[in-house]
Design a protein around this motif. Structure first.
Motif, PDB file in Angstrom:
ATOM      1  N   GLU A  27       1.960 -15.837  -1.726  1.00 39.55           N
ATOM      2  CA  GLU A  27       2.167 -15.129  -2.983  1.00 39.55           C
ATOM      3  C   GLU A  27       1.825 -13.654  -2.831  1.00 39.55           C
ATOM      4  OE1 GLU A  27       1.424 -18.810  -6.115  1.00 39.55           O
ATOM      5  OE2 GLU A  27      -0.058 -17.221  -5.934  1.00 39.55           O
ATOM      6  N   ILE A  28       0.766 -13.378  -2.108  1.00 41.63           N
ATOM      7  CA  ILE A  28       0.411 -11.977  -1.851  1.00 41.63           C
ATOM      8  C   ILE A  28       1.555 -11.299  -1.118  1.00 41.63           C
ATOM      9  CG2 ILE A  28      -1.089 -10.478  -0.476  1.00 41.63           C
ATOM     10  CD1 ILE A  28      -2.455 -11.375  -2.929  1.00 41.63           C
ATOM     11  N   GLU A  29       2.153 -11.999  -0.164  1.00 41.14           N
ATOM     12  CA  GLU A  29       3.242 -11.393   0.612  1.00 41.14           C
ATOM     13  C   GLU A  29       4.456 -11.132  -0.262  1.00 41.14           C
ATOM     14  OE1 GLU A  29       3.999 -13.554   4.198  1.00 41.14           O
ATOM     15  OE2 GLU A  29       2.323 -12.527   5.178  1.00 41.14           O
ATOM     16  N   VAL A  30       4.738 -11.985  -1.224  1.00 45.47           N
ATOM     17  CA  VAL A  30       5.852 -11.729  -2.136  1.00 45.47           C
ATOM     18  C   VAL A  30       5.570 -10.469  -2.942  1.00 45.47           C
ATOM     19  CG1 VAL A  30       7.037 -12.553  -4.200  1.00 45.47           C
ATOM     20  CG2 VAL A  30       6.670 -14.091  -2.296  1.00 45.47           C
ATOM     21  N   VAL A  31       4.348 -10.330  -3.410  1.00 49.59           N
ATOM     22  CA  VAL A  31       3.972  -9.118  -4.146  1.00 49.59           C
ATOM     23  C   VAL A  31       4.177  -7.892  -3.259  1.00 49.59           C
ATOM     24  CG1 VAL A  31       2.042  -7.865  -5.175  1.00 49.59           C
ATOM     25  CG2 VAL A  31       2.367 -10.301  -5.679  1.00 49.59           C
ATOM     26  N   GLN A  32       3.809  -8.018  -1.999  1.00 45.65           N
ATOM     27  CA  GLN A  32       4.002  -6.894  -1.065  1.00 45.65           C
ATOM     28  C   GLN A  32       5.483  -6.559  -0.907  1.00 45.65           C
ATOM     29  OE1 GLN A  32       1.971  -8.487   2.366  1.00 45.65           O
ATOM     30  NE2 GLN A  32       0.105  -7.339   1.929  1.00 45.65           N
ATOM     31  N   VAL A  33       6.317  -7.579  -0.869  1.00 43.65           N
ATOM     32  CA  VAL A  33       7.761  -7.345  -0.739  1.00 43.65           C
ATOM     33  C   VAL A  33       8.279  -6.635  -1.991  1.00 43.65           C
ATOM     34  CG1 VAL A  33      10.021  -8.453  -0.597  1.00 43.65           C
ATOM     35  CG2 VAL A  33       8.139  -9.266   0.828  1.00 43.65           C
ATOM     36  N   VAL A  34       7.848  -7.083  -3.163  1.00 45.06           N
ATOM     37  CA  VAL A  34       8.279  -6.443  -4.406  1.00 45.06           C
ATOM     38  C   VAL A  34       7.832  -4.979  -4.418  1.00 45.06           C
ATOM     39  CG1 VAL A  34       7.979  -6.415  -6.916  1.00 45.06           C
ATOM     40  CG2 VAL A  34       8.329  -8.591  -5.706  1.00 45.06           C
ATOM     41  N   TYR A  35       6.613  -4.749  -3.954  1.00 44.48           N
ATOM     42  CA  TYR A  35       6.120  -3.370  -3.889  1.00 44.48           C
ATOM     43  C   TYR A  35       6.996  -2.533  -2.959  1.00 44.48           C
ATOM     44  CZ  TYR A  35       3.171   0.598  -2.755  1.00 44.48           C
ATOM     45  OH  TYR A  35       2.707   1.872  -2.547  1.00 44.48           O
ATOM     46  N   GLU A  36       7.375  -3.098  -1.825  1.00 45.14           N
ATOM     47  CA  GLU A  36       8.256  -2.385  -0.878  1.00 45.14           C
ATOM     48  C   GLU A  36       9.580  -2.027  -1.559  1.00 45.14           C
ATOM     49  OE1 GLU A  36       6.369  -2.359   3.023  1.00 45.14           O
ATOM     50  OE2 GLU A  36       8.372  -1.674   2.496  1.00 45.14           O
ATOM     51  N   LEU A  37      10.129  -2.963  -2.332  1.00 47.38           N
ATOM     52  CA  LEU A  37      11.396  -2.708  -3.008  1.00 47.38           C
ATOM     53  C   LEU A  37      11.263  -1.569  -4.011  1.00 47.38           C
ATOM     54  CD1 LEU A  37      12.473  -6.414  -3.479  1.00 47.38           C
ATOM     55  CD2 LEU A  37      13.746  -4.703  -2.217  1.00 47.38           C
ATOM     56  N   LEU A  38      10.195  -1.568  -4.766  1.00 51.29           N
ATOM     57  CA  LEU A  38       9.995  -0.495  -5.742  1.00 51.29           C
ATOM     58  C   LEU A  38       9.754   0.829  -5.035  1.00 51.29           C
ATOM     59  CD1 LEU A  38       7.745  -2.467  -8.257  1.00 51.29           C
ATOM     60  CD2 LEU A  38      10.156  -1.868  -8.519  1.00 51.29           C
ATOM     61  N   ARG A  39       9.092   0.775  -3.905  1.00 51.58           N
ATOM     62  CA  ARG A  39       8.829   1.989  -3.139  1.00 51.58           C
ATOM     63  C   ARG A  39      10.118   2.573  -2.579  1.00 51.58           C
ATOM     64  NH1 ARG A  39       7.965   3.488   1.849  1.00 51.58           N
ATOM     65  NH2 ARG A  39       8.441   1.405   2.616  1.00 51.58           N
ATOM     66  N   LEU A  40      11.047   1.733  -2.204  1.00 55.98           N
ATOM     67  CA  LEU A  40      12.346   2.197  -1.686  1.00 55.98           C
ATOM     68  C   LEU A  40      13.021   3.102  -2.703  1.00 55.98           C
ATOM     69  CD1 LEU A  40      14.131  -0.929  -0.139  1.00 55.98           C
ATOM     70  CD2 LEU A  40      13.492   1.174   1.027  1.00 55.98           C
ATOM     71  N   ARG A  41      12.991   2.663  -3.943  1.00 59.21           N
ATOM     72  CA  ARG A  41      13.673   3.417  -4.986  1.00 59.21           C
ATOM     73  C   ARG A  41      13.038   4.783  -5.155  1.00 59.21           C
ATOM     74  NH1 ARG A  41      13.804   0.279 -10.488  1.00 59.21           N
ATOM     75  NH2 ARG A  41      11.620   0.799 -10.256  1.00 59.21           N
ATOM     76  N   ARG A  42      11.709   4.811  -5.091  1.00 63.11           N
ATOM     77  CA  ARG A  42      11.010   6.089  -5.293  1.00 63.11           C
ATOM     78  C   ARG A  42      11.184   6.992  -4.084  1.00 63.11           C
ATOM     79  NH1 ARG A  42       6.851   2.863  -7.051  1.00 63.11           N
ATOM     80  NH2 ARG A  42       5.738   3.226  -5.108  1.00 63.11           N
ATOM     81  N   ALA A  43      11.147   6.410  -2.905  1.00 61.52           N
ATOM     82  CA  ALA A  43      11.162   7.211  -1.673  1.00 61.52           C
ATOM     83  C   ALA A  43      12.445   8.001  -1.560  1.00 61.52           C
ATOM     84  CB  ALA A  43      10.983   6.305  -0.457  1.00 61.52           C
ATOM     85  N   HIS A  44      13.573   7.384  -1.889  1.00 59.90           N
ATOM     86  CA  HIS A  44      14.831   8.093  -1.706  1.00 59.90           C
ATOM     87  C   HIS A  44      14.979   9.221  -2.696  1.00 59.90           C
ATOM     88  CE1 HIS A  44      18.821   8.453   0.077  1.00 59.90           C
ATOM     89  NE2 HIS A  44      19.150   8.930  -1.090  1.00 59.90           N
ATOM     90  N   ALA A  45      14.342   9.089  -3.861  1.00 59.85           N
ATOM     91  CA  ALA A  45      14.452  10.150  -4.856  1.00 59.85           C
ATOM     92  C   ALA A  45      13.946  11.466  -4.296  1.00 59.85           C
ATOM     93  CB  ALA A  45      13.663   9.757  -6.105  1.00 59.85           C
ATOM     94  N   ASN A  46      13.063  11.371  -3.292  1.00 61.99           N
ATOM     95  CA  ASN A  46      12.521  12.597  -2.710  1.00 61.99           C
ATOM     96  C   ASN A  46      13.412  13.173  -1.618  1.00 61.99           C
ATOM     97  OD1 ASN A  46      10.258  12.257  -4.304  1.00 61.99           O
ATOM     98  ND2 ASN A  46       9.266  10.936  -2.793  1.00 61.99           N
ATOM     99  N   GLY A  47      14.401  12.405  -1.157  1.00 59.76           N
ATOM    100  CA  GLY A  47      15.251  12.850  -0.052  1.00 59.76           C
ATOM    101  C   GLY A  47      14.485  12.849   1.253  1.00 59.76           C
ATOM    102  N   ASN A  48      15.143  12.730   2.384  1.00 61.14           N
ATOM    103  CA  ASN A  48      14.410  12.675   3.641  1.00 61.14           C
ATOM    104  C   ASN A  48      15.150  13.274   4.815  1.00 61.14           C
ATOM    105  OD1 ASN A  48      16.331  10.787   4.193  1.00 61.14           O
ATOM    106  ND2 ASN A  48      14.974   9.023   4.213  1.00 61.14           N
TER     107      ASN A  48
END
Lengths: 148, 154
Positions: A27-48
């Motif tokens: 369950e902790i790992e699923v939460v980590q995966v969800v966090y990764e998904l939300l982070r993806l959305r934020r990360a691209h907003a900054n451009g790279n």
């Protein structure tokens, strides 16, 4: 499968159900995966500076629900769930990738669909299998293949 | 002066089968695996379905030429091996509907003579062939010496 531990009555007179260690870890790992998904959305907003597609927020929403369902289906058949690598593909859809031994399972999640590619290494000389994931049985079957 | 000019190489010259191609791989697409490292398929993603690589012979054989950031990894594939790949479109029951070849062609850019592209030929109508190409390249590619993750051997 590890049996849950039932604690005797507490001083407050209530029973507590302690989840098995392996389920809790998953369950902790699923939460980590969800966090990764939300982070993806934020990360691209900054451009790279790399040529990458903008993550599709509807695909991310679908992927969050899908990976939770995958986790539940794996546990329901007594499987040992472990978390995937999380990324987006060239269309901005979510790509989950699991590896175990010489097998690799990639699942592409768009706003509407979930599709897979199965790889058995070495991959270069073989025809890779692909398909659509529509049901719990589909998810469980893929997990059995990956972990067999 | 462009490096190709210095080397007297025409950047539009076809990519030879024995040519080494360099691909930038961001560290986020690399994970530990079986005592080594595994490149994930999305390290080869490209919005146009044309995977960018640099021709090593047109950039002095230096993997650093391909990096955008110092932390980027650089892997290599050989053009002839890439061209020997095929990818398929399958029916739901797994039977092969169509088989596609893989092309490696020069694609010099204004600021990069060494640029080339790897892509599935004949423009498939579904996404599966390109996804399979990414998976195969991820399995084939090897890190260039000094441009990969640290050794996991202790």
């Amino acid at each position: 499968m590890v049996q849950p531990i039932i604690r005797p009555e507490s001083t407050a007179g209530r029973h507590f159900l302690i989840r098995p260690r392996d389920t809790f870890t998953a369950e902790i790992e699923v939460v980590q995966v969800v966090y990764e998904l939300l982070r993806l959305r934020r990360a691209h907003a900054n451009g790279n500076g790399y040529r990458e597609a903008v993550p599709n927020t509807d695909a991310i929403k679908h992927a969050i629900a899908w990976v939770k369902a995958m986790h539940d289906d794996v546990l329901a058949v007594g499987g040992e769930w472990f978390k995937p690598h999380v990324a987006t593909d060239e269309d901005g859809d979510v790509a989950f990738e699991w590896s175990r031994g010489n097998k690799r399972l990639t699942v592409y999640v768009s706003p509407e669909t979930a599709e897979y590619i199965k790889v058995e290494r070495p991959a270069a000389s073989s025809d890779l299998i692909d398909g659509v994931i529509e049901t719990s049985e589909d998810r469980a079957a893929l997990w059995r293949w990956l972990t067999s | 002066m462009a490096l190709a000019d210095e080397l007297s190489i025409n950047p539009d010259e076809p990519v030879a089968n024995d040519e080494v191609l360099h691909r930038l791989i961001q560290p986020k697409y690399v994970e530990p695996d079986n005592g080594g490292w595994e490149i994930k398929s999305q390290g080869f993603a490209d919005p146009r379905g044309r995977i960018s690589v640099n021709r090593a012979r047109l950039c002095g054989g230096d993997p650093a030429y391909t990096q955008v950031d110092d932390t980027d990894y650089v892997c290599r594939v050989v053009a002839g091996v890439v061209r020997s790949l095929t990818v398929t479109e399958n029916a739901r029951d797994g039977t092969v509907i169509r088989r596609y070849g893989v092309r490696v062609d020069p694609a010099p850019l204004r600021d990069n003579d060494a640029h080339a592209e790897i892509y599935v030929d004949s423009e498939p109508t579904s996404k599966a062939p390109f996804r399979k190409l990414k998976a195969k390249l991820a399995d084939l590619a090897e890190f260039e010496e000094g441009f990969g993750p640290p050794s996991r051997e202790s």
